[in-house]
Write an enzyme that holds these catalytic residues in place. Structure first.
Site, PDB file in Angstrom:
ATOM      1  CG  PHE A 154      36.879  41.384  46.924  1.00  0.00           C
ATOM      2  CD1 PHE A 154      37.798  40.358  47.046  1.00  0.00           C
ATOM      3  CD2 PHE A 154      35.518  41.070  47.006  1.00  0.00           C
ATOM      4  CE1 PHE A 154      37.373  39.038  47.245  1.00  0.00           C
ATOM      5  CE2 PHE A 154      35.090  39.757  47.205  1.00  0.00           C
ATOM      6  CZ  PHE A 154      36.022  38.743  47.325  1.00  0.00           C
ATOM      7  CD  GLU A 155      32.553  44.587  41.492  1.00  0.00           C
ATOM      8  OE1 GLU A 155      31.614  45.360  41.687  1.00  0.00           O
ATOM      9  OE2 GLU A 155      33.040  44.385  40.362  1.00  0.00           O
ATOM     10  CB  ILE A 156      33.707  36.897  43.794  1.00  0.00           C
ATOM     11  CG1 ILE A 156      35.164  37.046  44.252  1.00  0.00           C
ATOM     12  CG2 ILE A 156      33.513  35.569  43.074  1.00  0.00           C
ATOM     13  CD1 ILE A 156      35.639  35.945  45.188  1.00  0.00           C
TER      14      ILE A 156
END
Ligand code: GDP
Ligand code: MN
Length: 402
Positions: free
Chosen positions: A298-300
């Protein structure tokens, strides 16, 4: 006592009992409401103006979209329209690296992202693969979203093990890791993937027009209806890197990584931010790596950071050491170390209100963030304060409290 007066007394008693119960109920509901309001009042996710909270999606009829927060107070604004309306759209995309064989897991993750977020926001999807995607893959994926979808092939030089890697040495290293029982120990394709995610995905032609990305992987779950645009949140608050889970890496996969990082820091002190998050990575002022990193499935985040000078030099320096192949350096520690060293620590962001699961590890928002959306995860099972979680270290680094 006559029958009539006994009856009248009975009615009075029943009335009194009814009034008593009604008041007790009223009091209990009021206490619950008070608790909720207290929790909301301590909800400090949005540190800037209330406009950030309400500008993106308005009137969705949930508690979160109606929060209006000033610096020290919080009130519930009236719900003006039944349907969510998107008032702006960030320069952002959902990025999905996958193999054709990942299709079922891809569709599962898309369903989760679409229902919890993207149906309302309509951000474009980009799928990347070192092979051509099959027609079956493309058609199935397209059916999962109303947003635009693009499929890209990764240039060979961004994917495969470079010629200058000594394959004999790399093979020995793979065998040694395998003997030690490390996951993906003998996989070359896994190493290609880690190197690609570390140094190249943001250079892919399809991603050039975008600044922000949200990374999605197969078989992940999202649990909370997201009532605001996380890309706008990053932009409005000058944040660069957002995560939901922080963990310890397997030490055997990064044996010499910190040595290389220390060399880089000595050689390029100008890239180390004076207000960095080194304390998240090291418990002894940088002498050794405590293995903490943000879990990059998960990365934003802001790709301009990866495209910038500091990270470009950092990736080239690390790549030249060959550790992606001679060890099994993951993109998660590489991204995390760079973000923690080159950014102001306030540019990192813990997306506490995004409930998320990958494999058997899950982050579920706790109070008060749980109130910001309808989350379906079990808060008790959240990794946050369990063994191997690095969230306490992150909190300590940021606020001085575990
Ligand atoms: P894990 O999360 O570390 O267990 O690793 P995954 O197997 O989930 O891989 C991470 C991401 O890279 C996922 O999005 C996978 O679909 C993708 N991936 C892994 N290996 C390959 C590969 O050889 N080719 C492609 N195209 N994608 C891959
Ligand atoms: Mn995965």
């Amino acid at each position: 006592m006559t029958i009539a007066s006994a009856f009248a007394a009975g009615v009075r008693i029943r009335t009194l009992v009814f009034l008593f119960c009604f008041n007790a109920l009223l009091y209990m509901s009021f206490s619950v409401l008070q608790d909720d309001l207290r929790a909301l009042a301590s909800y400090h996710l949005y540190s800037s103006s209330s406009a950030n909270v309400t500008s993106n999606v308005t009137g969705s009829g949930t508690i979160a979209s109606n929060i209006v927060q000033t610096d020290d107070s919080i009130t519930l604004a009236p719900d003006l329209s039944p349907e969510p309306q998107i008032s702006r759209k960030a320069n952002a995309t959902l990025v999905f690296l996958a193999r054709n064989s990942d299709l079922q897991g891809v569709l599962k993750s898309m369903e989760s992202v679409e229902t919890h977020f993207n149906q309302r926001f309509g951000y474009p999807w980009i799928f990347l693969n070192e092979d051509e995607f099959t027609n079956e893959f493309k058609e199935s994926v397209q059916l999962k979203t109303n947003a635009s979808v693009q499929f890209g092939v990764i240039p060979s030089r961004h994917w495969y093990q470079p010629d200058w890697i000594d394959e004999g040495k790399a093979e020995q290293a793979r065998n040694a890791l395998k003997a030690a029982g490390v996951i993906y120990a003998d996989s070359v394709s896994y190493r290609n993937m880690c190197r690609f995610n570390s140094g190249f995905f943001f250079h892919h032609p399809l991603l050039q027009q975008y600044r922000y990305y949200w990374r999605i992987e197969p078989d992940v779950d999202y649990f909370c209806q997201l009532q605001y645009d996380p890309f706008d949140y990053l932009e409005d608050n000058n944040k660069t890197y957002g995560f939901t889970i922080a963990l310890e890496e397997l030490g055997q996969t990064v044996t010499t990584l910190w040595q290389a990082v220390k060399e880089f820091m000595e050689q390029y002190p100008e890239y180390i931010h004076p207000n960095n998050a080194l304390a998240f990575l090291s418990d002894n002022g940088g002498e050794t790596f405590n293995l903490c990193h943000f879990w990059s499935n998960f990365e934003i985040a802001d790709m301009d950071f990866w495209r910038g000078e500091a990270y470009t030099k950092f990736f080239e320096f690390l790549d030249s050491k060959g550790g992606f192949y001679y060890e099994r350096w993951g993109d998660a520690p590489i991204h995390s170390i760079a973000a923690a060293l080159f950014l102001d620590k306030t540019q990192l962001h813990f997306f506490n209100d995004i409930g998320y699961q990958h494999s058997n590890i899950m982050h579920c928002p706790q109070q008060p963030a749980f109130l910001t959306g309808s989350c379906t995860c079990n808060r008790v099972l959240s990794i946050d304060y369990r063994r191997y979680s690095c969230l306490p270290r992150y909190n300590k680094m940021l606020n001085g409290k575990w």
